[in-house]
Motif scaffolding. Structure first.
Motif, PDB file in Angstrom:
ATOM      1  N   GLN A  13      48.362  38.533  46.824  1.00 50.91           N
ATOM      2  CA  GLN A  13      49.530  39.143  46.194  1.00 50.91           C
ATOM      3  C   GLN A  13      49.825  38.459  44.869  1.00 50.91           C
ATOM      4  O   GLN A  13      49.433  37.307  44.652  1.00 50.91           O
ATOM      5  N   ALA A  14      50.512  39.168  44.010  1.00 48.27           N
ATOM      6  CA  ALA A  14      50.888  38.609  42.712  1.00 48.27           C
ATOM      7  C   ALA A  14      51.644  37.298  42.913  1.00 48.27           C
ATOM      8  O   ALA A  14      52.479  37.180  43.808  1.00 48.27           O
ATOM      9  N   GLY A  15      51.286  36.327  42.076  1.00 47.69           N
ATOM     10  CA  GLY A  15      51.866  35.006  42.191  1.00 47.69           C
ATOM     11  C   GLY A  15      51.061  34.061  43.051  1.00 47.69           C
ATOM     12  O   GLY A  15      51.320  32.851  43.073  1.00 47.69           O
ATOM     13  N   GLY A  16      50.084  34.597  43.744  1.00 49.23           N
ATOM     14  CA  GLY A  16      49.252  33.780  44.618  1.00 49.23           C
ATOM     15  C   GLY A  16      48.124  33.086  43.871  1.00 49.23           C
ATOM     16  O   GLY A  16      48.010  33.175  42.650  1.00 49.23           O
ATOM     17  N   SER A  17      47.281  32.386  44.641  1.00 52.75           N
ATOM     18  CA  SER A  17      46.182  31.603  44.071  1.00 52.75           C
ATOM     19  C   SER A  17      44.872  31.905  44.779  1.00 52.75           C
ATOM     20  O   SER A  17      44.869  32.269  45.965  1.00 52.75           O
ATOM     21  N   LEU A  18      43.795  31.749  44.058  1.00 52.15           N
ATOM     22  CA  LEU A  18      42.451  31.864  44.610  1.00 52.15           C
ATOM     23  C   LEU A  18      41.558  30.861  43.901  1.00 52.15           C
ATOM     24  O   LEU A  18      41.808  30.491  42.748  1.00 52.15           O
ATOM     25  N   ASN A  19      40.515  30.448  44.605  1.00 50.72           N
ATOM     26  CA  ASN A  19      39.515  29.568  44.006  1.00 50.72           C
ATOM     27  C   ASN A  19      38.149  30.189  44.221  1.00 50.72           C
ATOM     28  O   ASN A  19      37.794  30.566  45.344  1.00 50.72           O
ATOM     29  N   ILE A  20      37.395  30.345  43.148  1.00 53.09           N
ATOM     30  CA  ILE A  20      36.041  30.863  43.265  1.00 53.09           C
ATOM     31  C   ILE A  20      35.069  29.803  42.763  1.00 53.09           C
ATOM     32  O   ILE A  20      35.423  28.966  41.918  1.00 53.09           O
ATOM     33  N   SER A  21      33.883  29.829  43.325  1.00 48.66           N
ATOM     34  CA  SER A  21      32.896  28.824  42.967  1.00 48.66           C
ATOM     35  C   SER A  21      31.594  29.478  42.548  1.00 48.66           C
ATOM     36  O   SER A  21      31.338  30.648  42.858  1.00 48.66           O
ATOM     37  N   CYS A  22      30.769  28.715  41.862  1.00 49.76           N
ATOM     38  CA  CYS A  22      29.502  29.213  41.359  1.00 49.76           C
ATOM     39  C   CYS A  22      28.472  28.106  41.410  1.00 49.76           C
ATOM     40  O   CYS A  22      28.737  26.973  40.988  1.00 49.76           O
ATOM     41  N   ALA A  23      27.303  28.445  41.906  1.00 49.36           N
ATOM     42  CA  ALA A  23      26.205  27.487  41.950  1.00 49.36           C
ATOM     43  C   ALA A  23      24.986  28.091  41.281  1.00 49.36           C
ATOM     44  O   ALA A  23      24.585  29.215  41.620  1.00 49.36           O
ATOM     45  N   ALA A  24      24.416  27.350  40.341  1.00 44.04           N
ATOM     46  CA  ALA A  24      23.180  27.769  39.677  1.00 44.04           C
ATOM     47  C   ALA A  24      22.060  26.884  40.214  1.00 44.04           C
ATOM     48  O   ALA A  24      22.101  25.669  40.071  1.00 44.04           O
ATOM     49  N   SER A  25      21.068  27.507  40.807  1.00 43.78           N
ATOM     50  CA  SER A  25      19.995  26.732  41.418  1.00 43.78           C
ATOM     51  C   SER A  25      18.646  27.170  40.859  1.00 43.78           C
ATOM     52  O   SER A  25      18.536  28.204  40.204  1.00 43.78           O
ATOM     53  N   GLY A  26      17.635  26.365  41.134  1.00 45.73           N
ATOM     54  CA  GLY A  26      16.288  26.720  40.724  1.00 45.73           C
ATOM     55  C   GLY A  26      15.819  26.065  39.444  1.00 45.73           C
ATOM     56  O   GLY A  26      14.724  26.324  38.971  1.00 45.73           O
ATOM     57  N   SER A  27      16.652  25.192  38.878  1.00 52.12           N
ATOM     58  CA  SER A  27      16.263  24.497  37.660  1.00 52.12           C
ATOM     59  C   SER A  27      16.452  22.995  37.852  1.00 52.12           C
ATOM     60  O   SER A  27      17.420  22.560  38.452  1.00 52.12           O
ATOM     61  N   GLY A  28      15.517  22.234  37.324  1.00 56.50           N
ATOM     62  CA  GLY A  28      15.671  20.794  37.375  1.00 56.50           C
ATOM     63  C   GLY A  28      16.599  20.266  36.301  1.00 56.50           C
ATOM     64  O   GLY A  28      16.957  19.091  36.302  1.00 56.50           O
ATOM     65  N   LEU A  80      36.551  27.860  39.620  1.00 53.76           N
ATOM     66  CA  LEU A  80      37.639  28.442  38.846  1.00 53.76           C
ATOM     67  C   LEU A  80      38.850  28.543  39.763  1.00 53.76           C
ATOM     68  O   LEU A  80      38.848  29.334  40.701  1.00 53.76           O
ATOM     69  N   GLN A  81      39.833  27.694  39.505  1.00 56.57           N
ATOM     70  CA  GLN A  81      41.080  27.753  40.251  1.00 56.57           C
ATOM     71  C   GLN A  81      42.015  28.691  39.509  1.00 56.57           C
ATOM     72  O   GLN A  81      42.297  28.479  38.334  1.00 56.57           O
ATOM     73  N   MET A  82      42.476  29.713  40.208  1.00 55.70           N
ATOM     74  CA  MET A  82      43.324  30.737  39.600  1.00 55.70           C
ATOM     75  C   MET A  82      44.697  30.707  40.259  1.00 55.70           C
ATOM     76  O   MET A  82      44.809  30.950  41.464  1.00 55.70           O
ATOM     77  N   ASN A  83      45.706  30.381  39.480  1.00 58.41           N
ATOM     78  CA  ASN A  83      47.080  30.309  39.977  1.00 58.41           C
ATOM     79  C   ASN A  83      47.940  31.367  39.309  1.00 58.41           C
ATOM     80  O   ASN A  83      47.589  31.905  38.259  1.00 58.41           O
ATOM     81  N   ASN A  84      49.064  31.658  39.943  1.00 55.41           N
ATOM     82  CA  ASN A  84      50.009  32.645  39.413  1.00 55.41           C
ATOM     83  C   ASN A  84      49.279  33.931  39.010  1.00 55.41           C
ATOM     84  O   ASN A  84      49.432  34.443  37.905  1.00 55.41           O
ATOM     85  N   LEU A  85      48.500  34.437  39.940  1.00 55.10           N
ATOM     86  CA  LEU A  85      47.691  35.621  39.653  1.00 55.10           C
ATOM     87  C   LEU A  85      48.558  36.852  39.432  1.00 55.10           C
ATOM     88  O   LEU A  85      49.631  37.001  40.038  1.00 55.10           O
ATOM     89  N   LYS A  86      48.092  37.713  38.552  1.00 55.75           N
ATOM     90  CA  LYS A  86      48.791  38.946  38.199  1.00 55.75           C
ATOM     91  C   LYS A  86      47.893  40.138  38.527  1.00 55.75           C
ATOM     92  O   LYS A  86      46.665  39.994  38.560  1.00 55.75           O
ATOM     93  N   PRO A  87      48.483  41.307  38.722  1.00 56.63           N
ATOM     94  CA  PRO A  87      47.645  42.491  38.982  1.00 56.63           C
ATOM     95  C   PRO A  87      46.595  42.719  37.889  1.00 56.63           C
ATOM     96  O   PRO A  87      45.486  43.176  38.195  1.00 56.63           O
ATOM     97  N   ASP A  88      46.904  42.373  36.646  1.00 59.23           N
ATOM     98  CA  ASP A  88      45.940  42.537  35.562  1.00 59.23           C
ATOM     99  C   ASP A  88      44.733  41.611  35.685  1.00 59.23           C
ATOM    100  O   ASP A  88      43.742  41.790  34.974  1.00 59.23           O
ATOM    101  N   ASP A  89      44.817  40.630  36.563  1.00 60.60           N
ATOM    102  CA  ASP A  89      43.677  39.741  36.787  1.00 60.60           C
ATOM    103  C   ASP A  89      42.641  40.355  37.732  1.00 60.60           C
ATOM    104  O   ASP A  89      41.554  39.796  37.910  1.00 60.60           O
ATOM    105  N   SER A  90      42.971  41.488  38.320  1.00 57.24           N
ATOM    106  CA  SER A  90      42.044  42.147  39.237  1.00 57.24           C
ATOM    107  C   SER A  90      40.791  42.564  38.482  1.00 57.24           C
ATOM    108  O   SER A  90      40.870  43.238  37.450  1.00 57.24           O
TER     109      SER A  90
END
Length: 124
Positions: A13-28, A80-90
């Motif tokens: 819901q608007a005002g909430g928070s989410l955290n997304i992560s990303c891993a890049a693999s396959g390279s030294g 990416l920590q996302m706080n105070n999310l808004k509908p436009d962030d969808s």
């Protein structure tokens, strides 16, 4: 062959928070640049946040003060920590990585490797 995989996302819901992560693999190598982009239906792809291997960070004006990009302890992992999310962030949030790049261009979309994306939906 470099593989970029995002995880996290979901619905909040608007005002909430989410955290997304990303891993890049396959390279030294450690990636010179990693970044988050997003694309909503009917809109252009937008750069959200980037981080260079030197620790330099840049944010889009639309998310400054609300989103935080950070590196993980593992090589080639970012969050990416996302706080105070808004509908436009969808949008679908995609992670991008490049092995070799100049730090002043980490925010540019000229990346070699892209993930499939993860959906973030913010309801009002």
């Amino acid at each position: 062959q470099v593989s970029v995989v995002e995880s996290g996302g979901g619905s909040v819901q608007a005002g909430g928070s989410l955290n997304i992560s990303c891993a890049a693999s396959g390279s030294g190598y450690s990636m010179d640049c990693m970044a988050w982009f997003r694309k909503a239906p009917g809109k252009e792809r937008e750069g959200i946040a980037s981080i260079g291997r030197d620790g330099s960070i840049r944010y889009a004006d639309s998310v400054k003060g609300r989103f935080t990009i950070s590196k993980g302890n593992a090589k080639n992992m970012i969050y990416l920590q996302m706080n105070n999310l808004k509908p436009d962030d969808s949008a679908t949030y995609s992670c991008a990585a490049k092995i070799f790049g100049t730090y002043d261009r980490c925010f540019s979309p000229d990346y070699d490797e892209w993930g499939q994306g993860t959906q973030v939906t913010v309801s009002s």
